[in-house]
Design a protein around this motif. Structure first.
Motif, PDB file in Angstrom:
ATOM      1  N   TRP A  20      17.226  -9.479  17.132  1.00 49.05           N
ATOM      2  CA  TRP A  20      17.847  -8.571  17.961  1.00 49.05           C
ATOM      3  C   TRP A  20      16.887  -8.671  19.312  1.00 49.05           C
ATOM      4  CZ3 TRP A  20      17.518  -3.156  19.699  1.00 49.05           C
ATOM      5  CH2 TRP A  20      18.181  -2.942  20.681  1.00 49.05           C
ATOM      6  N   ARG A  44      25.854  -8.718  17.517  1.00 46.88           N
ATOM      7  CA  ARG A  44      25.795  -8.856  15.944  1.00 46.88           C
ATOM      8  C   ARG A  44      24.492  -8.439  15.402  1.00 46.88           C
ATOM      9  NH1 ARG A  44      26.667 -14.531  12.925  1.00 46.88           N
ATOM     10  NH2 ARG A  44      29.027 -14.080  13.081  1.00 46.88           N
ATOM     11  N   TRP A  45      23.467  -8.810  15.944  1.00 40.59           N
ATOM     12  CA  TRP A  45      21.987  -8.645  15.505  1.00 40.59           C
ATOM     13  C   TRP A  45      22.027  -7.176  15.376  1.00 40.59           C
ATOM     14  CZ3 TRP A  45      20.215 -11.699  12.165  1.00 40.59           C
ATOM     15  CH2 TRP A  45      20.278 -13.095  12.333  1.00 40.59           C
ATOM     16  N   GLU A  47      24.054  -4.648  15.583  1.00 43.91           N
ATOM     17  CA  GLU A  47      25.078  -3.831  14.777  1.00 43.91           C
ATOM     18  C   GLU A  47      24.314  -4.168  13.441  1.00 43.91           C
ATOM     19  OE1 GLU A  47      28.759  -6.020  15.007  1.00 43.91           O
ATOM     20  OE2 GLU A  47      29.231  -5.106  17.006  1.00 43.91           O
ATOM     21  N   ASP A  48      23.943  -5.187  13.035  1.00 39.07           N
ATOM     22  CA  ASP A  48      23.193  -5.358  11.837  1.00 39.07           C
ATOM     23  C   ASP A  48      22.035  -4.591  11.464  1.00 39.07           C
ATOM     24  OD1 ASP A  48      25.227  -7.275  11.072  1.00 39.07           O
ATOM     25  OD2 ASP A  48      23.986  -9.188  11.307  1.00 39.07           O
ATOM     26  N   SER A  70      28.722  -9.570   7.438  1.00 42.33           N
ATOM     27  CA  SER A  70      28.014  -9.935   8.515  1.00 42.33           C
ATOM     28  C   SER A  70      27.233 -11.314   7.821  1.00 42.33           C
ATOM     29  CB  SER A  70      27.103  -9.266   9.082  1.00 42.33           C
ATOM     30  OG  SER A  70      26.499 -10.023  10.359  1.00 42.33           O
ATOM     31  N   ARG A  74      27.636 -15.227   8.834  1.00 44.23           N
ATOM     32  CA  ARG A  74      26.545 -16.051   9.355  1.00 44.23           C
ATOM     33  C   ARG A  74      26.400 -17.350   8.551  1.00 44.23           C
ATOM     34  NH1 ARG A  74      23.269 -11.905   9.883  1.00 44.23           N
ATOM     35  NH2 ARG A  74      23.637 -11.447  11.889  1.00 44.23           N
TER      36      ARG A  74
END
Length: 106
Positions: A20, A44-45, A47-48, A70, A74
Motif C-alpha cells: 500500500w 485494494r491494498w 482494504e487488504d 482479494s 489478484r
C-alpha cells in the motif's frame, strides 16, 4: 478444527502495508502513469491491510473471506493476459543446422 483456526493470511499484514505504501509513492505513481496512462488504484491494498489487521485482532470470518477473495481476484487478473511470445508446439525443422553468423552479408 473450527473454520479459520488453522488458517493464515496469504501474506503477512506488513506485506500488505508495504504494498500500500509503495503503491502510494511518487516513483511508483509516475512509473504506473507512464506505463498505463493512469494513476494506480491503491485502495485494494489498503482494504487488504485493514482486513488482515481485523483478522489478526479478532479472527473475523468476514476479514478472512475478504482476503481470500482479494487474493483470488489478484491471481485471476494476473493470469488473464496472454504471453507476449507465441509458444511453439515443436522445434523448427532446421534447429540443428549452424547459424549463419560468420557469413558476410552482401
Amino acid at each position: 478444527m473450527a473454520a479459520g483456526e488453522g488458517w493464515r493470511p496469504p501474506r503477512t499484514c506488513e506485506d500488505y502495508r508495504w504494498e500500500w505504501k509503495h503503491c502510494r509513492g511518487l516513483r511508483h505513481a509516475f512509473h504506473h502513469y507512464y506505463a498505463h496512462g493512469e494513476l494506480p488504484a491503491c485502495g485494494r491494498w489498503r482494504e487488504d491491510y485493514e482486513a488482515c489487521r481485523a483478522w489478526e485482532s479478532g479472527r473475523a470470518a468476514a476479514a478472512q473471506e475478504a482476503l481470500c477473495n482479494s487474493e483470488r481476484a489478484r491471481v485471476t487478473e494476473k493470469q488473464k493476459y496472454a504471453p507476449v511470445w507465441t509458444l511453439r508446439k515443436s522445434p523448427p525443422p532446421d534447429w540443428y543446422l549452424p547459424l549463419d553468423q560468420d557469413k558476410p552479408t552482401s
